[in-house]
Design an enzyme around this catalytic site. Structure first.
Site, PDB file in Angstrom:
ATOM      1  CG  ASP A  73      46.241  45.060  44.519  1.00  0.00           C
ATOM      2  OD1 ASP A  73      46.447  44.064  43.795  1.00  0.00           O
ATOM      3  OD2 ASP A  73      46.825  46.141  44.377  1.00  0.00           O
ATOM      4  CE1 TYR A 164      46.583  40.032  29.159  1.00  0.00           C
ATOM      5  CE2 TYR A 164      46.576  39.019  26.975  1.00  0.00           C
ATOM      6  CZ  TYR A 164      45.937  39.306  28.179  1.00  0.00           C
ATOM      7  OH  TYR A 164      44.655  38.835  28.382  1.00  0.00           O
ATOM      8  CB  ILE A 197      36.072  38.401  25.739  1.00  0.00           C
ATOM      9  CG1 ILE A 197      36.630  36.970  25.577  1.00  0.00           C
ATOM     10  CG2 ILE A 197      34.700  38.386  26.417  1.00  0.00           C
ATOM     11  CD1 ILE A 197      35.807  36.020  24.730  1.00  0.00           C
TER      12      ILE A 197
HETATM   13  P1  NAP Z   1      38.292  43.930  32.632  1.00  0.00           P
HETATM   14  O1  NAP Z   1      36.961  44.171  32.029  1.00  0.00           O
HETATM   15  O2  NAP Z   1      39.360  44.956  32.496  1.00  0.00           O
HETATM   16  O3  NAP Z   1      38.069  43.579  34.184  1.00  0.00           O
HETATM   17  C1  NAP Z   1      39.179  43.294  34.978  1.00  0.00           C
HETATM   18  C2  NAP Z   1      38.719  42.851  36.344  1.00  0.00           C
HETATM   19  O4  NAP Z   1      39.893  42.487  37.086  1.00  0.00           O
HETATM   20  C3  NAP Z   1      38.026  43.932  37.125  1.00  0.00           C
HETATM   21  O5  NAP Z   1      37.013  43.331  37.909  1.00  0.00           O
HETATM   22  C4  NAP Z   1      39.136  44.486  38.029  1.00  0.00           C
HETATM   23  O6  NAP Z   1      38.670  45.016  39.253  1.00  0.00           O
HETATM   24  C5  NAP Z   1      39.913  43.214  38.298  1.00  0.00           C
HETATM   25  N1  NAP Z   1      41.305  43.414  38.716  1.00  0.00           N
HETATM   26  C6  NAP Z   1      42.358  43.828  37.971  1.00  0.00           C
HETATM   27  N2  NAP Z   1      43.470  43.846  38.716  1.00  0.00           N
HETATM   28  C7  NAP Z   1      43.114  43.423  39.963  1.00  0.00           C
HETATM   29  C8  NAP Z   1      43.812  43.226  41.171  1.00  0.00           C
HETATM   30  N3  NAP Z   1      45.126  43.480  41.269  1.00  0.00           N
HETATM   31  N4  NAP Z   1      43.136  42.771  42.241  1.00  0.00           N
HETATM   32  C9  NAP Z   1      41.793  42.504  42.163  1.00  0.00           C
HETATM   33  N5  NAP Z   1      41.081  42.678  41.040  1.00  0.00           N
HETATM   34  C10 NAP Z   1      41.733  43.144  39.967  1.00  0.00           C
HETATM   35  O7  NAP Z   1      38.949  42.582  32.051  1.00  0.00           O
HETATM   36  P2  NAP Z   1      38.276  41.320  31.320  1.00  0.00           P
HETATM   37  O8  NAP Z   1      38.300  41.563  29.875  1.00  0.00           O
HETATM   38  O9  NAP Z   1      37.027  40.951  31.993  1.00  0.00           O
HETATM   39  O10 NAP Z   1      39.421  40.221  31.619  1.00  0.00           O
HETATM   40  C11 NAP Z   1      39.332  39.277  32.671  1.00  0.00           C
HETATM   41  C12 NAP Z   1      40.443  38.259  32.466  1.00  0.00           C
HETATM   42  O11 NAP Z   1      40.313  37.644  31.179  1.00  0.00           O
HETATM   43  C13 NAP Z   1      41.857  38.852  32.506  1.00  0.00           C
HETATM   44  O12 NAP Z   1      42.721  37.970  33.147  1.00  0.00           O
HETATM   45  C14 NAP Z   1      42.210  38.981  31.034  1.00  0.00           C
HETATM   46  O13 NAP Z   1      43.599  38.959  30.816  1.00  0.00           O
HETATM   47  C15 NAP Z   1      41.534  37.748  30.479  1.00  0.00           C
HETATM   48  N6  NAP Z   1      41.256  37.826  29.037  1.00  0.00           N
HETATM   49  C16 NAP Z   1      40.486  38.837  28.519  1.00  0.00           C
HETATM   50  C17 NAP Z   1      40.260  38.875  27.148  1.00  0.00           C
HETATM   51  C18 NAP Z   1      39.428  39.947  26.499  1.00  0.00           C
HETATM   52  O14 NAP Z   1      39.439  40.040  25.259  1.00  0.00           O
HETATM   53  N7  NAP Z   1      38.678  40.751  27.231  1.00  0.00           N
HETATM   54  C19 NAP Z   1      40.812  37.895  26.329  1.00  0.00           C
HETATM   55  C20 NAP Z   1      41.590  36.880  26.886  1.00  0.00           C
HETATM   56  C21 NAP Z   1      41.795  36.859  28.255  1.00  0.00           C
HETATM   57  P3  NAP Z   1      38.172  46.579  39.392  1.00  0.00           P
HETATM   58  O15 NAP Z   1      36.884  46.663  38.602  1.00  0.00           O
HETATM   59  O16 NAP Z   1      37.943  46.776  40.831  1.00  0.00           O
HETATM   60  O17 NAP Z   1      39.265  47.408  38.800  1.00  0.00           O
END
Ligand code: NAP
Length: 256
Positions: A73, A164, A197
């Site tokens: 974590d 956020y 995304i």
């Molecule tokens: P996601 O599908 O919700 O996946 C989140 C990932 O982060 C998962 O692998 C989760 O692990 C891990 N995680 C969360 N908290 C954690 C912690 N405390 N320690 C270790 N791992 C942790 O999110 P995503 O959309 O891929 O987003 C990835 C990044 O891109 C984030 O920083 C998000 O803010 C950024 N982002 C996303 C978007 C979008 O539209 N999706 C847009 C802009 C920026 P577990 O699977 O084990 O829970």
């Protein structure tokens, strides 16, 4: 230090240890696969999704690259120490992608202090902890690539996403300031600020909201995790040594 002698155009990251936080799903998973395809030995970090992380590792090994899943974590200093220590067993970490993050959508007036602190801890404190833990190794090696996954809302600000946006905007300032601080050590620090995304993070959207978002995006679709991974791959490469303190925003033209 990577030199022209160690650089290969087909697998430019061959043998380099890369830590990707939150690599079990979504954008982090895609980044892990892209770095592995370029030859990196990827440390697939996850918090809870052990099975999904194991699948990412299996996929990487099947393509002939090296990978290991490590639970941590990244909001917890002791977990981050353990993660980086485990990674250094495979070599000096040359690439760190601070990708793990959480989102929440609500009015500022409805945001509790606990929710605010939780977002800051995941999206800003965790990158601070991970960066601090790898930086000592990178500075000693006079080489490093740190890539922070921010968001377009960290640039433009999003209503209903004040906390956020503040966390992701903070991450951009962190990126720029640290880039200046470590530039002479051969370490680059950049941010990637994706638009919308298609991952689990957008699952709360109704189909009408998704459609509206697609229409609002000039290229006419939501982003794919690979759209972000391509940008990360460029910044992680040895040839990006003159790019530091920058923000690349794969967003389909949503903000320009
Ligand atoms: P996601 O599908 O919700 O996946 C989140 C990932 O982060 C998962 O692998 C989760 O692990 C891990 N995680 C969360 N908290 C954690 C912690 N405390 N320690 C270790 N791992 C942790 O999110 P995503 O959309 O891929 O987003 C990835 C990044 O891109 C984030 O920083 C998000 O803010 C950024 N982002 C996303 C978007 C979008 O539209 N999706 C847009 C802009 C920026 P577990 O699977 O084990 O829970």
């Amino acid at each position: 230090m990577a030199t022209d002698q160690t650089y290969s155009t087909t697998r430019p990251l061959f043998g380099q240890v890369a830590i990707v936080t939150g690599a079990s799903r979504g954008i982090g998973r895609s980044i892990a696969l892209a770095l592995a395809r370029a030859g990196a030995h990827v440390i697939v970090n996850y918090r809870a999704s052990a099975e999904a992380a194991a699948e990412v590792v299996a996929q990487i090994r099947a393509m002939g690259s090296r990978a290991d899943a490590i639970q941590a974590d990244v909001t917890r200093p002791e977990d981050v120490e353990r993660l980086v220590q485990a990674a250094t067993q495979f070599g000096i970490p040359r690439i760190l992608v601070n990708n793990a993050g959480i989102a929440s959508a609500q009015l500022l007036m409805d945001t509790t202090l606990e929710e605010w602190e939780s977002l800051m801890r995941s999206n800003l404190t965790a990158p601070f902890l991970c960066t601090k833990a790898v930086l000592q190794h990178m500075i000693r090696a006079e080489y490093g690539r740190i890539i922070n996954i921010s968001s377009i809302w960290g640039i433009a600000g999003g209503s209903f996403e004040v906390a956020y946006s503040a966390s992701k905007g903070g991450l951009i300032s962190f990126t720029k300031a640290l880039a200046k601080e470590v530039a002479r050590s051969g370490v680059t620090v950049n941010a990637v600020a994706p638009g919308a995304i298609d991952t689990d993070m957008l699952q709360h959207l109704s189909s009408d909201e998704r459609q509206a978002l697609e229409q609002e995006t000039p290229v006419g679709r939501l982003g794919r995790p690979e759209d972000v991974a391509h940008a990360v791959l460029f910044l992680a490469s040895p040839s990006a040594s003159y790019v530091t303190g920058q923000v690349i925003s794969p967003n389909g033209g949503l903000i320009i």
